[in-house]
Design a protein around this motif. Structure first.
Motif, mmCIF file in Angstrom:
data_model
loop_
_atom_site.group_PDB
_atom_site.id
_atom_site.type_symbol
_atom_site.label_atom_id
_atom_site.label_comp_id
_atom_site.label_asym_id
_atom_site.label_seq_id
_atom_site.Cartn_x
_atom_site.Cartn_y
_atom_site.Cartn_z
ATOM 1 N N LEU A 196 0.989 -1.297 -0.050
ATOM 2 C CA LEU A 196 -0.233 0.007 -0.002
ATOM 3 C C LEU A 196 0.804 1.303 0.000
ATOM 4 C CD1 LEU A 196 -2.741 -0.967 2.593
ATOM 5 C CD2 LEU A 196 -2.819 -1.166 0.248
ATOM 6 N N LYS A 197 1.881 1.093 0.601
ATOM 7 C CA LYS A 197 3.028 2.264 0.813
ATOM 8 C C LYS A 197 3.478 2.648 -0.714
ATOM 9 C CE LYS A 197 6.978 3.999 3.045
ATOM 10 N NZ LYS A 197 8.239 3.703 3.803
ATOM 11 N N THR A 198 3.860 1.261 -1.322
ATOM 12 C CA THR A 198 4.333 1.539 -2.832
ATOM 13 C C THR A 198 3.229 2.228 -3.645
ATOM 14 O OG1 THR A 198 5.661 -0.517 -2.440
ATOM 15 C CG2 THR A 198 5.275 0.236 -4.734
ATOM 16 N N LEU A 199 2.010 1.704 -3.400
ATOM 17 C CA LEU A 199 0.949 2.170 -4.137
ATOM 18 C C LEU A 199 0.694 3.960 -4.096
ATOM 19 C CD1 LEU A 199 -1.642 -0.398 -3.915
ATOM 20 C CD2 LEU A 199 -0.774 0.284 -6.182
ATOM 21 N N SER A 200 0.955 4.317 -2.807
ATOM 22 C CA SER A 200 0.675 5.535 -2.381
ATOM 23 C C SER A 200 1.845 6.337 -3.178
ATOM 24 C CB SER A 200 0.625 5.772 -0.862
ATOM 25 O OG SER A 200 0.510 7.032 -0.249
ATOM 26 N N GLU A 201 3.030 5.853 -2.767
ATOM 27 C CA GLU A 201 4.254 6.560 -3.358
ATOM 28 C C GLU A 201 4.056 6.871 -5.017
ATOM 29 O OE1 GLU A 201 7.451 4.445 -2.250
ATOM 30 O OE2 GLU A 201 7.549 5.203 -0.057
ATOM 31 N N ALA A 202 3.414 5.777 -5.707
ATOM 32 C CA ALA A 202 3.394 5.786 -7.137
ATOM 33 C C ALA A 202 2.333 6.758 -7.501
ATOM 34 C CB ALA A 202 2.917 4.309 -7.575
ATOM 35 N N VAL A 213 5.572 5.845 -14.115
ATOM 36 C CA VAL A 213 5.829 5.124 -12.694
ATOM 37 C C VAL A 213 4.764 3.791 -12.600
ATOM 38 C CG1 VAL A 213 5.840 4.927 -10.129
ATOM 39 C CG2 VAL A 213 6.555 7.141 -11.541
ATOM 40 N N ARG A 214 5.261 2.775 -12.496
ATOM 41 C CA ARG A 214 4.512 1.471 -12.257
ATOM 42 C C ARG A 214 4.906 1.066 -11.130
ATOM 43 N NH1 ARG A 214 3.164 4.144 -15.667
ATOM 44 N NH2 ARG A 214 2.486 3.402 -18.045
ATOM 45 N N THR A 215 3.904 0.252 -10.160
ATOM 46 C CA THR A 215 3.870 -0.412 -8.975
ATOM 47 C C THR A 215 4.512 -1.880 -9.315
ATOM 48 O OG1 THR A 215 1.691 -1.135 -9.079
ATOM 49 C CG2 THR A 215 2.198 0.732 -7.849
ATOM 50 N N GLU A 216 4.062 -2.708 -10.400
ATOM 51 C CA GLU A 216 4.329 -4.249 -10.658
ATOM 52 C C GLU A 216 4.451 -4.794 -9.473
ATOM 53 O OE1 GLU A 216 8.195 -3.562 -12.612
ATOM 54 O OE2 GLU A 216 7.203 -2.937 -14.473
ATOM 55 N N LEU A 217 3.432 -4.937 -8.444
ATOM 56 C CA LEU A 217 3.403 -5.662 -7.577
ATOM 57 C C LEU A 217 2.580 -7.158 -7.703
ATOM 58 C CD1 LEU A 217 1.974 -2.930 -4.762
ATOM 59 C CD2 LEU A 217 4.431 -4.052 -5.093
ATOM 60 N N ASP A 218 3.255 -8.198 -7.204
ATOM 61 C CA ASP A 218 2.598 -9.382 -7.473
ATOM 62 C C ASP A 218 2.534 -10.341 -6.112
ATOM 63 O OD1 ASP A 218 1.789 -11.797 -8.518
ATOM 64 O OD2 ASP A 218 3.831 -12.390 -9.273
ATOM 65 N N ARG A 228 -2.389 -4.331 -10.253
ATOM 66 C CA ARG A 228 -2.414 -4.332 -11.668
ATOM 67 C C ARG A 228 -3.377 -3.451 -12.242
ATOM 68 N NH1 ARG A 228 -2.349 -9.924 -10.047
ATOM 69 N NH2 ARG A 228 -4.613 -10.082 -10.129
ATOM 70 N N ASN A 229 -4.603 -3.369 -11.517
ATOM 71 C CA ASN A 229 -5.365 -2.309 -11.859
ATOM 72 C C ASN A 229 -5.046 -1.033 -12.102
ATOM 73 O OD1 ASN A 229 -7.332 -4.347 -12.398
ATOM 74 N ND2 ASN A 229 -8.315 -3.981 -10.464
ATOM 75 N N PHE A 230 -4.085 -0.749 -10.978
ATOM 76 C CA PHE A 230 -3.555 0.743 -10.833
ATOM 77 C C PHE A 230 -2.620 0.843 -11.960
ATOM 78 C CE2 PHE A 230 -0.003 3.468 -9.656
ATOM 79 C CZ PHE A 230 -0.589 4.537 -8.804
ATOM 80 N N ASP A 231 -1.616 -0.084 -12.144
ATOM 81 C CA ASP A 231 -0.868 0.121 -13.328
ATOM 82 C C ASP A 231 -1.540 0.459 -14.824
ATOM 83 O OD1 ASP A 231 1.259 -0.233 -11.535
ATOM 84 O OD2 ASP A 231 1.848 -2.014 -12.092
ATOM 85 N N ALA A 232 -2.685 -0.304 -14.934
ATOM 86 C CA ALA A 232 -3.333 -0.234 -16.052
ATOM 87 C C ALA A 232 -3.992 1.069 -16.177
ATOM 88 C CB ALA A 232 -4.600 -1.385 -16.040
ATOM 89 N N MET A 233 -4.259 1.781 -14.976
ATOM 90 C CA MET A 233 -4.951 2.909 -15.039
ATOM 91 C C MET A 233 -3.677 4.062 -15.447
ATOM 92 S SD MET A 233 -6.408 5.052 -11.855
ATOM 93 C CE MET A 233 -4.654 5.038 -11.119
#
Length: 476
Positions: A196-202, A213-218, A228-233
């Motif tokens: 979630l911190k990674t998503l917030s920073e991105a 910028v992409r999160t690329e979390l798996d 994945r939805n965030f990166d698509a957005m």
């Protein structure tokens, strides 16, 4: 408070509540079991005294001995010394009649005040005094002579002490457990909330303009799905921003090119017109000036016509009808023949090939593509108009072996006024509108222009058309 801290506090509170409730219920259950056992033991001892007393009375009566209070007192005085050593708790007994006290082993006046108990022939009650707990028991003993009341006080403080000791140990264990749990909860919460911190920073960086910028979390869970939805957005946002930037750049290029294309002929027209207006010139000079004014005016007229045509194409719909491809090739050959004396126009034969198209627009499309190929100065002095069939469609290709187009400019050559080599294009009478018109005509036919080009080797432009009939279309 951060989410990780909230999660840690929630975990700690849940563990504390669960441990406290579970431990309390366990201790309370053990305490009740111990108290029941103590009560049962005290009751057995009490009843045993009652039965022993009744037996003593019956024995004395059988022997003909008179039953008196003094006899009962003597009997009772022998009981505590005989029975107390076998009991785990301290027991004190008293014998009463309705009128007086027969015998008492009570060591406290307070105990005497607790009796008689209410509850019929047999009654018991818990009392507390001087930080100790007592179980009171009372039974009615009926004899032929009179009625006696057996009363006993049983010290059960050890049961309550054991309960308090268990509770104290429970609180100690809970304190240690909570400390360990708090450490584990902090580590676990930080680990769980790290994505979630990674998503917030991105999201913050994207808001600041870093659209790549992409999160690329798996993580394999819902957080991974959100990533994945965030990166698509983010991908969609970057695409829209790039398209918007390209649109702004194209608009700026369009306005700059349009202004330049108008400025050059207008400057010449104004200059020659001012010469004719303000100076006395010879007839030859007049004809020359008038010729320049005419040619530049025609250039402006041509530019205006192409602009209007481009605007009109963007708003209209083409009415497609069966058109022989051979007829299109023939009309283009006739139109280009006067300006292609040194270049050979090579049209692939197409007998019987009928396509669905707007005849005039398709003729303009092929004409413009071949006219552009003429300006590319093909090395073999040839321009090719070819076609090939795939099922119910044909692919029309205009190719040359000229200068070619740089790879980094292929994506913009259909923009209005865009020219790869502006100086050469203007010398050849170009305005950068030809391929823009071709692109619009192709769109009206439900297709797009596909460019393949290499610098120094040539260019080919292809588009697809629907076939009306395929008889005789063998592609040879």
């Amino acid at each position: 408070m951060k989410f990780a801290q909230k999660l840690s506090c929630t975990i700690i509170l849940l563990v504390a509540a669960s441990f406290s409730v579970g431990g309390f219920l366990l201790v309370w259950g053990n305490f009740n079991d111990s108290l029941d056992e103590a009560e049962a033991q005290a009751e057995r001892w009490h009843l045993m005294q009652c039965y022993a007393m009744e037996s003593e009375v019956l024995t004395r009566m059988a022997q003909g001995t008179e039953i008196t209070d003094e006899n009962m007192r003597s009997y009772m005085e022998s009981l505590p010394a005989y029975e107390s050593e076998s009991l785990a708790t301290m027991n004190f007994i008293r014998l009463m009649t309705d009128e007086s006290e027969v015998y008492s082993a009570f060591t406290s006046d307070t105990w005497a005040d607790w009796f008689p108990l209410r509850g019929g022939d047999t009654a018991y009650e818990l009392r507390q005094a001087d930080d100790r707990c007592y179980l009171l028991l009372q039974n009615q003993v009926n004899t032929p002579v009179k009625t006696y009341y057996m009363q006993s006080v049983n010290d059960v403080t050890s049961v309550f002490d054991a309960r308090d000791q268990q509770l104290w140990r429970l609180w100690q264990m809970e304190a240690v457990t909570l400390v360990l749990c708090a450490g584990a909860a902090v580590v676990l919460s930080n680990r769980l909330t790290k994505p979630l911190k990674t998503l917030s920073e991105a999201s913050t960086r994207i808001a600041q303009g870093e659209y790549d910028v992409r999160t690329e979390l798996d993580t394999g869970d819902e957080v991974g799905l959100v990533s994945r939805n965030f990166d698509a957005m983010a991908e969609a946002v970057q695409k829209n921003v790039d398209e918007l930037a390209l649109s702004v750049r194209q608009r700026e290029d369009f306005m700059g090119a349009f202004s330049h294309e108008l400025k050059t002929p207008m400057t010449a027209i104004i200059g020659y017109a001012d010469t004719l207006r303000s100076m006395q010139v010879s007839p030859e000079q007049q004809r020359m000036a008038a010729g320049y004014i005419f040619s530049e005016a025609k250039r402006v007229e041509s530019l205006s016509r192409k602009l209007l045509m481009l605007m009109g194409l963007s708003e209209q719909k083409a009415e497609l009808e069966p058109v022989p491809l051979e007829q299109i090739f023939r009309a283009v050959y006739v139109a280009l023949a006067p300006v292609s004396s040194r270049i050979k126009l090579c049209f692939q034969k197409s007998p019987g090939v009928v396509v669905l198209a707007d005849k005039d627009l398709l003729t303009d499309l092929v004409y413009n593509l071949m006219h552009n190929a003429l300006k590319a100065e093909p090395k073999d002095q040839r321009i090719y108009a070819l076609w090939r069939q795939e099922k119910n469609r044909i692919c029309v290709t205009v190719a040359d072996k000229g200068r070619g187009i740089p790879a980094d400019q292929l994506g913009r050559i259909t923009e209005p006024f865009y020219m790869v080599d502006k100086s050469r294009a203007r010398r050849q009478g170009g305005s950068g509108m030809g391929l823009a018109l071709c692109s619009e005509i192709a769109r009206l036919h439900g297709t797009t222009l596909t460019f393949e080009s290499k610098e120094g080797k040539g260019t080919s432009v292809s588009f697809w058309l629907e076939l009306q009939t395929s008889e005789g279309a063998d592609g040879k």
